[in-house]
Design a protein around this motif. Structure first.
Motif, mmCIF file in Angstrom:
data_model
loop_
_atom_site.group_PDB
_atom_site.id
_atom_site.type_symbol
_atom_site.label_atom_id
_atom_site.label_comp_id
_atom_site.label_asym_id
_atom_site.label_seq_id
_atom_site.Cartn_x
_atom_site.Cartn_y
_atom_site.Cartn_z
ATOM 1 N N ILE A 140 0.851 -1.191 0.000
ATOM 2 C CA ILE A 140 0.000 0.000 0.000
ATOM 3 C C ILE A 140 0.887 1.242 0.000
ATOM 4 O O ILE A 140 1.838 1.325 0.787
ATOM 5 C CB ILE A 140 -0.934 0.018 1.230
ATOM 6 N N GLU A 141 0.578 2.177 -0.866
ATOM 7 C CA GLU A 141 1.332 3.425 -0.914
ATOM 8 C C GLU A 141 0.968 4.294 0.289
ATOM 9 O O GLU A 141 -0.108 4.871 0.370
ATOM 10 C CB GLU A 141 1.014 4.182 -2.213
ATOM 11 N N HIS A 142 1.896 4.381 1.231
ATOM 12 C CA HIS A 142 1.681 5.227 2.409
ATOM 13 C C HIS A 142 3.017 5.424 3.110
ATOM 14 O O HIS A 142 3.804 4.479 3.233
ATOM 15 C CB HIS A 142 0.681 4.578 3.365
ATOM 16 N N PRO A 143 3.294 6.650 3.594
ATOM 17 C CA PRO A 143 4.608 6.898 4.220
ATOM 18 C C PRO A 143 4.782 6.254 5.586
ATOM 19 O O PRO A 143 5.908 6.041 6.033
ATOM 20 C CB PRO A 143 4.648 8.419 4.324
ATOM 21 N N ALA A 144 3.692 5.939 6.296
ATOM 22 C CA ALA A 144 3.816 5.346 7.631
ATOM 23 C C ALA A 144 4.350 3.916 7.508
ATOM 24 O O ALA A 144 3.807 3.124 6.738
ATOM 25 C CB ALA A 144 2.467 5.350 8.343
ATOM 26 N N PRO A 145 5.413 3.567 8.248
ATOM 27 C CA PRO A 145 5.979 2.207 8.178
ATOM 28 C C PRO A 145 5.151 1.217 9.005
ATOM 29 O O PRO A 145 5.292 1.123 10.216
ATOM 30 C CB PRO A 145 7.380 2.390 8.763
ATOM 31 N N MET A 159 1.759 -4.517 3.738
ATOM 32 C CA MET A 159 2.913 -3.674 4.053
ATOM 33 C C MET A 159 2.783 -2.340 3.336
ATOM 34 O O MET A 159 2.276 -2.279 2.206
ATOM 35 C CB MET A 159 4.206 -4.380 3.618
ATOM 36 N N THR A 160 3.221 -1.274 3.993
ATOM 37 C CA THR A 160 3.211 0.037 3.360
ATOM 38 C C THR A 160 4.563 0.292 2.687
ATOM 39 O O THR A 160 5.580 -0.306 3.043
ATOM 40 C CB THR A 160 2.950 1.140 4.389
ATOM 41 N N THR A 161 4.554 1.211 1.734
ATOM 42 C CA THR A 161 5.815 1.589 1.089
ATOM 43 C C THR A 161 6.752 2.257 2.090
ATOM 44 O O THR A 161 7.978 2.189 1.931
ATOM 45 C CB THR A 161 5.538 2.539 -0.080
ATOM 46 N N GLY A 162 6.184 2.898 3.105
ATOM 47 C CA GLY A 162 7.025 3.495 4.145
ATOM 48 C C GLY A 162 7.858 2.456 4.865
ATOM 49 O O GLY A 162 9.030 2.687 5.168
ATOM 50 N N ALA A 163 7.267 1.298 5.147
ATOM 51 C CA ALA A 163 8.025 0.220 5.784
ATOM 52 C C ALA A 163 9.083 -0.327 4.846
ATOM 53 O O ALA A 163 10.217 -0.621 5.255
ATOM 54 C CB ALA A 163 7.072 -0.889 6.207
ATOM 55 N N LEU A 164 8.736 -0.466 3.585
ATOM 56 C CA LEU A 164 9.674 -0.999 2.597
ATOM 57 C C LEU A 164 10.892 -0.083 2.460
ATOM 58 O O LEU A 164 12.024 -0.551 2.305
ATOM 59 C CB LEU A 164 8.970 -1.151 1.248
ATOM 60 N N GLU A 165 10.669 1.224 2.537
ATOM 61 C CA GLU A 165 11.776 2.187 2.411
ATOM 62 C C GLU A 165 12.629 2.263 3.680
ATOM 63 O O GLU A 165 13.834 2.517 3.602
ATOM 64 C CB GLU A 165 11.214 3.563 2.077
ATOM 65 N N LEU A 242 9.618 0.436 12.823
ATOM 66 C CA LEU A 242 8.213 0.407 12.434
ATOM 67 C C LEU A 242 7.387 1.285 13.354
ATOM 68 O O LEU A 242 7.746 1.537 14.504
ATOM 69 C CB LEU A 242 7.680 -1.024 12.457
ATOM 70 N N GLU A 243 6.254 1.724 12.855
ATOM 71 C CA GLU A 243 5.379 2.628 13.597
ATOM 72 C C GLU A 243 4.370 1.838 14.410
ATOM 73 O O GLU A 243 3.829 0.824 13.953
ATOM 74 C CB GLU A 243 4.641 3.549 12.611
ATOM 75 N N LEU A 244 4.109 2.317 15.633
ATOM 76 C CA LEU A 244 3.085 1.685 16.455
ATOM 77 C C LEU A 244 1.718 1.842 15.813
ATOM 78 O O LEU A 244 1.406 2.877 15.232
ATOM 79 C CB LEU A 244 3.044 2.317 17.853
ATOM 80 N N GLY A 245 0.911 0.807 15.952
ATOM 81 C CA GLY A 245 -0.447 0.884 15.420
ATOM 82 C C GLY A 245 -1.104 -0.474 15.500
ATOM 83 O O GLY A 245 -0.459 -1.496 15.303
ATOM 84 N N SER A 246 -2.366 -0.481 15.832
ATOM 85 C CA SER A 246 -3.083 -1.753 15.930
ATOM 86 C C SER A 246 -3.479 -2.229 14.549
ATOM 87 O O SER A 246 -3.781 -1.439 13.665
ATOM 88 C CB SER A 246 -4.336 -1.598 16.802
#
Length: 305
Positions: A140-145, A159-165, A242-246
């Motif tokens: 998914i295209e999104h900056p949040a990892p 997985m977001t692109t933020g995590a991939l980067e 990685l960013e916290l999040g449920s």
């Protein structure tokens, strides 16, 4: 029969209110996440078994509605007519109502989770793209990892692109192994079942402790699997980046939503303690032993009249 039911009531109190806090205080279990998951699964199964045994006994208490189905026990049960007939009938009806309500609430919780998970699947499908490698990931295209998994047949890891980067190659492999461990070991199914039991039995201290502990422990089990394959450093590095999040209902996020839990997981990986490992046979034996013991006790109470 009344003595048997009294014994089951005592057993129900011990399992539903005291067993959970006692297991929680067992500090050695915290060092062996895989073992702790099996023990907690057995504890939850024990609660369900003893409550069902209690309900069955009450419903079979003459002139309860189930009594006619257990004619082979007629020789050791009181007669159909006695001074407490109305009381036992009322108790059986109340118990039946409580049992039906618990089953309804638990089934409703499972249904709600399934619907919300399906809705999230549909949302992901609208915005995701599917890389050739790895073939179990949708991006998914999104900056949040963010990385999490959903139980489904194809592309279960989101997985977001933020995590991939943000993750390097080793960290990415470790995170993917973490999520694949959740999927292989059906952690989502375990948590969904315990969540349904908690909805049906919100008054049980044991089930509340089990739900809280299992949410933490399955993440540690997945951490251990990733660390065993790729080393602890990549897992620790990935958790920090990685960013916290449920995750969505029925899903499991790599970092979860609690900073305290994430810090505990990192500290555990940084320690020198090696995670406990269980063979499949040992895990099955541990999971089945508590409910099996309670079945033996319940049957013994029934045959002792």
């Amino acid at each position: 029969m009344a003595g048997n039911i009294a014994g089951l009531i005592v057993l129900a109190f011990l399992t539903t209110h005291l067993a959970g806090p006692m297991v929680t205080r067992a500090g050695w279990l915290r060092r062996h996440a895989a073992l702790a998951v099996v023990v907690w699964a057995g504890v939850v199964a024990s609660v369900v078994v003893v409550l069902l045994a209690l309900m069955g006994s009450v419903l079979a208490w003459p002139p309860g509605p189930v009594h006619s189905w257990v004619e082979h026990l007629r020789s050791c049960l009181p007669g159909h007519t006695h001074s407490g007939e109305l009381t036992t009938m009322a108790l059986a009806l109340v118990s039946g109502g409580v049992l039906l309500r618990a089953l309804y609430v638990g089934a409703a919780r499972v249904r709600r989770t399934t619907i919300e998970r399906r809705r999230h699947h549909d949302m992901v499908r609208l915005v995701a793209r599917y890389p050739d490698d790895p073939d179990d990931v949708c991006l998914i295209e999104h900056p949040a990892p963010v990385v999490y998994c959903l139980p489904r047949r194809s592309r279960p890891i989101v997985m977001t692109t933020g995590a991939l980067e943000r993750l390097d190659a080793d960290q990415l492999s470790a995170v993917l192994e973490h999520e694949r461990t959740h999927l292989r070991r059906r952690h989502h199914l375990l948590l969904a079942l315990v969540d349904a039991v908690q909805a049906a039995l919100p008054w049980s201290a044991t089930i509340r402790h089990a739900r809280s502990e299992l949410s933490r422990l399955v993440e540690m089990v997945a951490d251990d699997a990733a660390a065993h394959r790729y080393g602890r450093a990549p897992v620790i590095g990935a958790l920090r980046r990685l960013e916290l999040g449920s995750g969505p209902p029925g899903g499991l996020a790599a970092t979860g939503e609690s900073r305290q839990l994430l810090d505990q997981r990192i500290a555990r990986l940084e320690s020198e303690e090696s995670p406990g490992r269980l063979s499949a046979g040992a895990a099955i034996a541990l999971a089945l032993s508590p409910p099996f013991a309670l079945v033996v006790v319940a049957v013994g109470l029934q045959l002792s009249c």
